[in-house]
Design an enzyme around this catalytic site. Sequence first.
Site, short mmCIF file in Angstrom:
data_model
loop_
_atom_site.label_atom_id
_atom_site.label_comp_id
_atom_site.label_asym_id
_atom_site.label_seq_id
_atom_site.Cartn_x
_atom_site.Cartn_y
_atom_site.Cartn_z
N ARG A 199 0.92 -1.10 0.04
CA ARG A 199 0.02 0.05 -0.05
C ARG A 199 0.73 1.35 -0.04
O ARG A 199 0.59 2.33 -0.76
CB ARG A 199 -0.84 0.11 1.15
CG ARG A 199 -2.07 -1.08 1.12
CD ARG A 199 -3.05 -0.79 2.36
NE ARG A 199 -3.85 0.36 2.31
CZ ARG A 199 -4.53 0.99 3.27
NH1 ARG A 199 -4.57 0.13 4.43
NH2 ARG A 199 -5.27 2.02 2.97
N CYS A 255 -1.26 6.38 9.28
CA CYS A 255 -1.63 5.03 8.40
C CYS A 255 -2.88 5.11 7.55
O CYS A 255 -2.77 6.42 6.97
CB CYS A 255 -2.15 4.01 9.53
SG CYS A 255 -3.62 4.49 10.45
#
Length: 295
Positions: A199, A255
């Site tokens: 990611r 995050c």
Amino acid sequence: MSYPIEPRIPSASGRGVVNEIPFVVSPAWLSEHFNDAQVVIVDCRFSLGDPELGRQQYKTSHIPGAHYLDLNRDLSSSVSKYGGRHPLPNPTELGQKLAAIGINWQETLAVAYDDSRFAFASRFWWLLRYLGHDKVALLDGGWKSWLSGGYPVTNALPMPKPGKFVPAVRSHFVVDIDAVKSRQAPPQVILVDSREADRYRGEREPIDPIAGHIPGAVNYPWQDVTDELGRLRSVTEQKQRWSGVESAEEIMVYCGSGVTACVNLLSLEIAGINTGKLYAGSWSDWCARVLNPAQ
């Protein structure tokens, strides 16, 4: 009541004084203390893909005496245009919820658990410290370690024993997007992306509308804080993990939405690095502002 001696947590003052509050407690320790008046257990199980699953699991079976706090309803506030998918909860409202389950500010030891390698329990850990309450620990190995140890479970809801919790917010624990944009000056300031490596690299994005990472960020995946069974890695391993950034004046951690970043903030504290701050909106906030810039 005595606490486990290791690992210990540096004081919130950052002056090297050490308190007797552990980062984690073992299932064996908790099994001996879950009836203590000054211990409150919080079940934080949650699934991003099925937001009702954690609550359903709690109703089916949980640690005796545990209360349930939901990531969306209790540990976050309502989503708006900006601020990310899990904005920080209102401190007063969260304080009232903590008091309602018997947590007395700076008196009660709150022990949180999940079944996701601290992904959600660490959000609770960080929030309590953000509100000025240092007596908080995580159950090492979480729900699975409790079950594998053969400890008792129940579906009975605990009787409420209201406490008193008046938040003393540590605003310096948080940074916003303006700080992220203006204070990036390596090596003095480090920006840490806590998501999985693919990611971070932009090869996969299952949730947010844009793939990739904030320019200048380095990648420390949150799952590396624990082993495959969800048990906290040693203090030595945590220190080794952060050996390249320990001299930074400030470490801003993000995050996807400000939840699993808290696992890395836990890891930093264990390593003795108390310069970590949460970019609460995280990548979801960053994406929103790229796609919908303020007029």
